[in-house]
Design a protein around this motif. Structure first.
Motif, short mmCIF file in Angstrom:
data_model
loop_
_atom_site.label_atom_id
_atom_site.label_comp_id
_atom_site.label_asym_id
_atom_site.label_seq_id
_atom_site.Cartn_x
_atom_site.Cartn_y
_atom_site.Cartn_z
N UNK A 107 0.83 -1.20 0.00
CA UNK A 107 0.00 0.00 0.00
C UNK A 107 0.87 1.26 0.00
N UNK A 108 1.99 1.22 0.71
CA UNK A 108 2.92 2.35 0.70
C UNK A 108 3.47 2.53 -0.72
N UNK A 109 3.79 1.42 -1.37
CA UNK A 109 4.29 1.47 -2.74
C UNK A 109 3.25 2.11 -3.67
N UNK A 110 2.01 1.70 -3.53
CA UNK A 110 0.94 2.26 -4.36
C UNK A 110 0.81 3.76 -4.11
N UNK A 111 0.91 4.17 -2.86
CA UNK A 111 0.83 5.60 -2.55
C UNK A 111 1.97 6.36 -3.24
N UNK A 112 3.18 5.80 -3.18
CA UNK A 112 4.32 6.45 -3.83
C UNK A 112 4.09 6.57 -5.33
N UNK A 113 3.58 5.51 -5.95
CA UNK A 113 3.32 5.51 -7.39
C UNK A 113 2.28 6.57 -7.75
N UNK A 114 1.17 6.56 -7.02
CA UNK A 114 0.08 7.50 -7.31
C UNK A 114 0.52 8.94 -7.05
N UNK A 115 1.15 9.17 -5.92
CA UNK A 115 1.60 10.52 -5.58
C UNK A 115 2.65 11.02 -6.55
N UNK A 116 3.60 10.15 -6.91
CA UNK A 116 4.67 10.56 -7.80
C UNK A 116 4.15 10.94 -9.19
N UNK A 117 3.29 10.10 -9.77
CA UNK A 117 2.81 10.38 -11.12
C UNK A 117 1.85 11.57 -11.15
N UNK A 118 0.97 11.68 -10.15
CA UNK A 118 0.04 12.81 -10.15
C UNK A 118 0.79 14.13 -9.98
N UNK A 119 1.79 14.14 -9.12
CA UNK A 119 2.58 15.37 -8.93
C UNK A 119 3.48 15.64 -10.13
N UNK A 120 3.97 14.58 -10.78
CA UNK A 120 4.83 14.75 -11.95
C UNK A 120 4.08 15.41 -13.10
N UNK A 121 2.86 14.93 -13.35
CA UNK A 121 2.06 15.54 -14.42
C UNK A 121 1.68 16.97 -14.04
#
Length: 366
Positions: free
Chosen positions: A174-188
């Motif tokens: 779940x931490x990994x999923x949060x990192x993925x979601x947070x990273x891509x949303x902030x990157x865009x």
């Protein structure tokens, strides 16, 4: 293939015709983008440009996805799947967060929308819900929308973030999923700083994933267990959703290209970041997305480098971050930066698709 073409076409038409309606609405009410005084002076001319154009992008994706699947159900050739709905839910959830941020800025006359804590909590909650749900809903073969394994072109069997289903392992996942979601949303979100840059780059990425997920469908292990097949739960529906993302961003880009008549705002950038993140998880290609979405990675990495070096050494690596502003500060015209960054994005997409196909080709020949 027909479903994919219908989805992309409908999304494009909804987006390209709804966007000018939003432009007129926000212009008539004098609701426009604020530009920071400490930013590039050349951007001050953009003050007052309508924003929240992400509404048109989201509408295009939703209408196209729903229409295509209803049509498929009527024809008896498919329909809604849990994988597609979960990714769409992630997209809408982050889009709602962005909408709240934009709404506060525009309608409450504040320079800042949601504070950092509110954004963080919102992204965390949405990511955790998505992460929990993608491990549910097994199909008749026991395949869930995602697995706890880290994936590149397919799951890497030796790296199980869930540690065999243990409680601690699920927390790590779940931490990994949060990192993925947070990273891509902030990157865009960070990439959305020049006219057409984020919309065009996302269109390239969605185009690549339309091909990738369709290829996964054509070579699914559900159809025939053979060398190079893919264990992805609902690849065709994901391809329909990616085509919707492609069409919607292209329709919006018609109006967002320089000189932009409207910006997507956080409504659009966070939603598209969620779409990118969700597709990477359920197509089981999280690491491949780093290659295909390399421009987004470069943009957010430039911000991290700028902040890290400044805090530790008191120096700036770039004249301004994110990196697209660095080149503007060097004297490049905005359109020059955008086009050259699009070229980088296209090369990254071609490289990623090439890696994906070469893996299949190698396994198929073994």
């Amino acid at each position: 293939m027909q479903q994919i073409m219908v989805s992309g076409t409908v999304a494009f038409l909804v987006s390209i015709f709804l966007t000018p309606v939003l432009i007129r609405y926000f212009t008539n009410r004098q609701l426009g983008q604020e530009i920071r005084e400490e930013g590039l002076q050349s951007h001050l001319r953009k003050r007052g440009t309508p924003t929240m154009g992400g509404i048109a992008i989201i509408a295009g994706i939703v209408v196209a996805y729903v229409f295509t699947n209803i049509l498929a159900m009527i024809q008896g050739v498919g329909g809604f799947t849990v994988s597609g709905l979960l990714v769409l839910g992630l997209t809408l959830g982050l889009g709602a967060t962005g909408f709240a941020d934009d709404f506060i800025k525009l309608y409450m006359n504040r320079n800042l929308g949601l504070n950092k804590t509110a954004k963080l909590v919102s992204q965390l909650a949405i990511a955790l819900i998505f992460g929990f749900l993608v491990l549910q809903f097994p199909d008749e073969n026991g395949l869930t929308p995602a697995s706890t394994h880290l994936s590149f072109i397919r799951d890497i069997d030796t790296i199980d973030l869930g540690f065999g289903g243990s409680v601690f392992g699920i927390i790590v996942f779940l931490i990994f999923i949060y990192v993925v979601v947070s990273a891509w949303s902030n990157a865009v979100n960070i990439t959305d700083g020049l006219d057409g840059l984020a919309a065009g780059t996302t269109a390239f990425v969605m185009g690549a994933y339309t091909l990738i997920t369709f290829w996964q469908f054509r070579n699914s292990c559900d159809t025939a267990v053979e060398a190079g097949c893919y264990t992805v739960r609902d690849p065709l529906d994901l391809s329909v959703l990616c085509a919707a993302g492609l069409g919607a961003t292209l329709g919006f880009l018609w109006w967002n290209a320089a000189p932009a008549k409207i910006f997507m705002g956080d409504t659009g950038s966070l939603a598209l970041g969620g779409l990118v993140a969700g597709i990477s998880v359920v197509s089981r290609t999280e690491l491949l997305m780093v290659i295909i979405g390399a421009l987004f990675v470069i943009e957010i990495a430039s911000v991290a480098i700028q902040i890290g070096v400044f805090k530790t050494r008191g120096k700036r690596v770039f004249k301004m971050a994110p990196i697209h502003h660095h080149f503007e500060a060097l004297g490049w015209a905005e359109t020059t930066v955008t086009i050259r960054f699009w070229l980088i994005a296209i090369m990254a997409v071609l490289a990623g698709v090439g890696v994906f196909y070469s893996d299949w080709l190698h396994l198929a020949e073994v």
